[in-house]
Design a protein around this motif. Sequence first.
Motif, PDB file in Angstrom:
ATOM      1  N   GLY A 242       3.230  36.864  29.216  1.00 18.34           N
ATOM      2  CA  GLY A 242       1.792  37.001  29.139  1.00 18.34           C
ATOM      3  C   GLY A 242       0.959  35.791  29.515  1.00 18.34           C
ATOM      4  O   GLY A 242      -0.243  35.809  29.314  1.00 18.34           O
ATOM      5  N   LEU A 243       1.532  34.720  30.074  1.00 16.47           N
ATOM      6  CA  LEU A 243       0.704  33.595  30.493  1.00 16.47           C
ATOM      7  C   LEU A 243      -0.138  34.028  31.672  1.00 16.47           C
ATOM      8  O   LEU A 243       0.352  34.618  32.624  1.00 16.47           O
ATOM      9  CB  LEU A 243       1.554  32.379  30.883  1.00 16.47           C
ATOM     10  CG  LEU A 243       0.744  31.158  31.297  1.00 16.47           C
ATOM     11  CD1 LEU A 243       0.011  30.572  30.090  1.00 16.47           C
ATOM     12  CD2 LEU A 243       1.624  30.116  31.935  1.00 16.47           C
TER      13      LEU A 243
ATOM     14  N   ARG B 206      -2.994  32.626  27.154  1.00 16.92           N
ATOM     15  CA  ARG B 206      -2.342  33.875  26.780  1.00 16.92           C
ATOM     16  C   ARG B 206      -3.407  34.754  26.116  1.00 16.92           C
ATOM     17  O   ARG B 206      -4.167  34.287  25.277  1.00 16.92           O
ATOM     18  CB  ARG B 206      -1.210  33.623  25.802  1.00 16.92           C
ATOM     19  CG  ARG B 206      -0.501  34.903  25.366  1.00 16.92           C
ATOM     20  CD  ARG B 206       0.535  34.658  24.287  1.00 16.92           C
ATOM     21  NE  ARG B 206       1.289  33.446  24.505  1.00 16.92           N
ATOM     22  CZ  ARG B 206       2.402  33.358  25.236  1.00 16.92           C
ATOM     23  NH1 ARG B 206       2.911  34.413  25.794  1.00 16.92           N
ATOM     24  NH2 ARG B 206       3.023  32.217  25.383  1.00 16.92           N
TER      25      ARG B 206
ATOM     26  N   GLU C   2      -0.005  36.214  36.684  1.00 19.54           N
ATOM     27  CA  GLU C   2       0.957  36.088  35.593  1.00 19.54           C
ATOM     28  C   GLU C   2       2.212  35.429  36.125  1.00 19.54           C
ATOM     29  O   GLU C   2       2.737  35.830  37.160  1.00 19.54           O
ATOM     30  CB  GLU C   2       1.295  37.462  35.024  1.00 19.54           C
ATOM     31  CG  GLU C   2       0.121  38.105  34.350  1.00 19.54           C
ATOM     32  CD  GLU C   2       0.487  39.410  33.685  1.00 19.54           C
ATOM     33  OE1 GLU C   2      -0.423  40.138  33.341  1.00 19.54           O
ATOM     34  OE2 GLU C   2       1.671  39.688  33.523  1.00 19.54           O
TER      35      GLU C   2
ATOM     36  N   ASP D 247       5.098  29.956  31.919  1.00 16.68           N
ATOM     37  CA  ASP D 247       4.928  30.064  30.472  1.00 16.68           C
ATOM     38  C   ASP D 247       6.073  29.367  29.745  1.00 16.68           C
ATOM     39  O   ASP D 247       5.849  28.578  28.822  1.00 16.68           O
ATOM     40  CB  ASP D 247       4.875  31.537  30.073  1.00 16.68           C
ATOM     41  CG  ASP D 247       4.657  31.716  28.589  1.00 16.68           C
ATOM     42  OD1 ASP D 247       5.502  32.349  27.948  1.00 16.68           O
ATOM     43  OD2 ASP D 247       3.644  31.215  28.075  1.00 16.68           O
TER      44      ASP D 247
END
Length: 184
Positions: free
Chosen positions: A5-6, A119, A159, A164
């Motif tokens: 989800g970054l 996020r 994304e 992340d």
Amino acid sequence: MQDTGLERKFARFGDGLQVTDGSVIEGYASRFGLTDQGGDMVQKGAYAGSLAALGAAGRRVKMLWQHDPAQPIGVWDEVREDGQGLFVRGRLLEGVAQAREAAALIAAGAIDGLSIGYRTLKAAKNDKGQRLLMELELWEVSLVTFPMLPSARVAAKRETPEADAALRELAAAFEGARLELARR
């Protein structure tokens, strides 16, 4: 590969950015109420919880070069929400070679973008199909070469789960170093 989800949002420095003394940068990294190309709109208050949590933990939003967690180039001395968006003020560190290069590139107009790494914690869809971003975990604000939407303050997202994981590893390393220094 798991989607962690970054996300990133890009903004041009625009009218509000100032660079003084060759190393001090200030401007808006995000603007509220503008719809980006991905159909997202950041809402007022979206960063408040994240900024409070960072402050309570004695940590700061990171200043990176091109979202590379291995290339911190300065420090954000002030990161706050106001009526317009997410305002940042910081310093490029003159002892860091990439920061000196970034200052020269900014002065020449070759670099003119900011991008936030975050996020999404809370979002909803409105009747127009836009995603309203109501709560975000802010990780970093980067200086970037290519903002995704050159004419807007906030633009498309991307994304990247690999980034992340790298950011989490970097954050853990920084936190471990901070704790070790605090023990001494």
